[in-house]
Design an enzyme around this catalytic site. Sequence first.
Site, PDB file in Angstrom:
ATOM      1  N   LYS A   1       2.033  11.385   5.126  1.00  0.00           N
ATOM      2  CA  LYS A   1       2.521  10.357   6.066  1.00  0.00           C
ATOM      3  C   LYS A   1       2.966   9.107   5.283  1.00  0.00           C
ATOM      4  O   LYS A   1       4.018   8.522   5.583  1.00  0.00           O
ATOM      5  CB  LYS A   1       1.432   9.993   7.061  1.00  0.00           C
ATOM      6  CG  LYS A   1       1.895   9.036   8.156  1.00  0.00           C
ATOM      7  CD  LYS A   1       0.725   8.536   8.997  1.00  0.00           C
ATOM      8  CE  LYS A   1      -0.201   7.659   8.147  1.00  0.00           C
ATOM      9  NZ  LYS A   1      -1.391   7.166   8.858  1.00  0.00           N
TER      10      LYS A   1
ATOM     11  N   LYS B   1       0.832  -1.201   0.000  1.00  0.00           N
ATOM     12  CA  LYS B   1       0.000   0.000   0.000  1.00  0.00           C
ATOM     13  C   LYS B   1       0.877   1.265   0.000  1.00  0.00           C
ATOM     14  O   LYS B   1       0.589   2.239  -0.709  1.00  0.00           O
ATOM     15  CB  LYS B   1      -0.929  -0.019   1.211  1.00  0.00           C
ATOM     16  CG  LYS B   1      -2.095   0.904   1.002  1.00  0.00           C
ATOM     17  CD  LYS B   1      -3.377   0.522   1.668  1.00  0.00           C
ATOM     18  CE  LYS B   1      -4.454   1.462   1.139  1.00  0.00           C
ATOM     19  NZ  LYS B   1      -5.248   2.070   2.197  1.00  0.00           N
TER      20      LYS B   1
END
Lengths: 257, 257, 257, 257
Positions: A204, A136
Amino acid sequence: MEVGFLGLGIMGKAMSMNLLKNGFKVTVWNRTLSKCNELVAHGASIGKTPAEVINKCTITIAMLSDPAAALSAITSKGGRFLEAPVSGSKQPAETGQLVILAAGDKALYEAAIPAFDILGKKSFFLGQVGNGAKMKLVVNMIMGSMMNAFSEGLTLADRSGLNPHDLLDVLDLGAIANPMFKGKGPAMLQNNYSPAFPLKHQQKDMRLALALGDENSVPMPVAAASNEAFKKARSMGLGDMDFSAVFETLKVLKHSS
Amino acid sequence: MEVGFLGLGIMGKAMSMNLLKNGFKVTVWNRTLSKCNELVAHGASIGKTPAEVINKCTITIAMLSDPAAALSAITSKGGRFLEAPVSGSKQPAETGQLVILAAGDKALYEAAIPAFDILGKKSFFLGQVGNGAKMKLVVNMIMGSMMNAFSEGLTLADRSGLNPHDLLDVLDLGAIANPMFKGKGPAMLQNNYSPAFPLKHQQKDMRLALALGDENSVPMPVAAASNEAFKKARSMGLGDMDFSAVFETLKVLKHSS
Amino acid sequence: MEVGFLGLGIMGKAMSMNLLKNGFKVTVWNRTLSKCNELVAHGASIGKTPAEVINKCTITIAMLSDPAAALSAITSKGGRFLEAPVSGSKQPAETGQLVILAAGDKALYEAAIPAFDILGKKSFFLGQVGNGAKMKLVVNMIMGSMMNAFSEGLTLADRSGLNPHDLLDVLDLGAIANPMFKGKGPAMLQNNYSPAFPLKHQQKDMRLALALGDENSVPMPVAAASNEAFKKARSMGLGDMDFSAVFETLKVLKHSS
Amino acid sequence: MEVGFLGLGIMGKAMSMNLLKNGFKVTVWNRTLSKCNELVAHGASIGKTPAEVINKCTITIAMLSDPAAALSAITSKGGRFLEAPVSGSKQPAETGQLVILAAGDKALYEAAIPAFDILGKKSFFLGQVGNGAKMKLVVNMIMGSMMNAFSEGLTLADRSGLNPHDLLDVLDLGAIANPMFKGKGPAMLQNNYSPAFPLKHQQKDMRLALALGDENSVPMPVAAASNEAFKKARSMGLGDMDFSAVFETLKVLKHSS
């Protein structure tokens, strides 16, 4: 097969509803109990604790907001664990069009396939735990750099006298046409950054992908430049907007002093 | 409508053949006369000079290898000019699936529409001369940055223990799926960089796009980082390979000293 | 004033010797006892444990290789703590030319000034604990970017037909003349990277400085580009050489496939 | 030796005055004649045209604002040419502390040495014409990247709770201490960017250095990132301020939409 569900946020609710509609028995748990009502009305059972759900069901899926919440919900004793981050948001969750990135216990993955077949258009088994999250990160890193490339292109088109809407049309006909450019481009040209994926989360993920690259001695200069642009956007107060708001960093800004 | 064609390279030949097959009268000129034979066999006439073609035809299309060749072929007197770079290579040229980026004389554009409708799946009129080339630079700049982002992702996947073929599959199911990733990814994983678009040309377009940004005070940090990666690839002797060979810059290299 | 010293590595030994020569009473402790011999010969006492040293001395200075070693050596009860990373290596430690970046207990800083006056050419009190380490990160980040800028300049000079030794001479006469360029430049031109400050440590400091910037929403595109160059150097196996070996990343390299 | 001087701007005036004070015969020409008065008062002669100056003098130095002006002032017939960009501004010009980067005709360089010894603290002969300008580009490229590294460090210090004045003091004591940091740092912390070297000129030199790198296949990722920061500063309207105003690009900015 009885499927448990821990966490009924946007994703968890859509996914468990989807399983119910497709004939699965579903037992749900959620910290705020009232969120279970709609699912109960469609035939779900309620578990009083995560442990109760886990003990009762063949497999239990946790869709919780943070790793700590997920870990505290799991009863370690005798459990088999499969990490399975999904790619896709609310609508794909409702229509069973998620992409499921599973990693961990292979036998458990195979046991979960009937449910995964309903929830996703495709599921992957990626090996040891951690690989789902890594995959991911890699995808989101590419996506973040592409968003920066796209923003630079829109800005350059506009400032050099082209119509950026023409650019969107030209891009959509060529080798780099993709759903993200098509979906977000028109909104960006209207300074509309309603958050589908908040910029601070994208940044992030860029940061974590860069850290993963650091561990493995992989230079990633384009991701690094993209990360700095997202940080710039955060410093402009755009962290809660959609990650496409990185477009704003390229506009003509006034200096403060 | 009679259409002239100057230049019968890969693109010019495919395009003029396509017009012939669709019932247009076509007159061709090429520096090396023998290249006209196949077209004549399909019904084309031959012009002895560019001027002869231009005088005879309603519109004349020049597909020449370089700007100087194009300029020397044009008879300035009384002419109207339309710049029309195309997006797409040999196969789209044969099948009429080009994207045509026209700019210049608006009335001439309208006169050329019947031919453009055969040659391309879509044509754009982009305003003043220069805008066609600019649009192409912007698209290629985005493409070059995307290729770098893709290369970084493939490298990170591989070095952090993922299967890069899984990454290709995951990408192809998501919001950033695009023909370039799908088309070039498998070849890149085999270190196959047969040139469709040579790296040195991609780097030239990045450089020109950055120069355009410089003129217009547009910061483009991701394009700048991508450009340096392409320069690195050139310094490794990869300029004549496909631009996807920028992937090589991220691999583990030996230092020379 | 009696000064304790925990850790007699290169730095600790040079510093404690320097204090002895300047009339201080010094008690030392080191994990490997034999390293204390030379100092004892110059008048130092030995402590059997860190606690014994700390209890006996007015102030105790720990020069230990890693934070965990430092923490385990400190007796928390009743202690006052001053963080004091130093800038400078072996030779400045021997000659009292260190720069001392102290932070933490202000009164303890003041008590330590007589020792700091011997050990350093200058000491700073920077506020709360953590600020000493932060200051060091900021300085090293600037230094790392400068080393990259310098390497790029040397490479550009060489490849564009200038004599890079001339560049060193010109630099040394101008506004950006600095000891690092003067000290490291000639060695770099001979591919000599004997480690004064290992590249992997420089890269770690760049990474930590970027993380500090991330926490504070500070975009740092030049540091980010520099960090990727150091990562590239690490991937080339140069991590244990001097950080000036980042110069190698710019040279003409062969690709592997 | 009689020395001619074409162009009496800030630099030309200071340099010709310096030669006069050191006993040289000087003949000057300037487009605006009145600028010659002060020099005539100190003993200079006036030439009516550049050609008259050149014919009369052993060597003629042209300090003109742009290359076109310089070229139109030179009489090609029988002339020998030496390119000699200088490093240093008004004050070093007055005090004979310039650095002279000469390239071109070697014999002419040797003939000019007596004048160069007065004008500069050091002169270099760098080979063929063009090398003087190239050397200046390389130096300015390094300087521009250093200014960005410095700006990032000052910003990071400030935003992470350090006193940036302490950073200036620490830097000035270490291995990367240099006149530029010392000279410009305090003004930058007061948002004072009085132009000594305008940002738009610094950015132009970065662009040209990057172009030189492109010609020679030299990747320069840190210079490229620095160039984008200078472009960002230009887009903020800071082009006419000192190049240290690139510091502003790192501050917290408001977005426009």
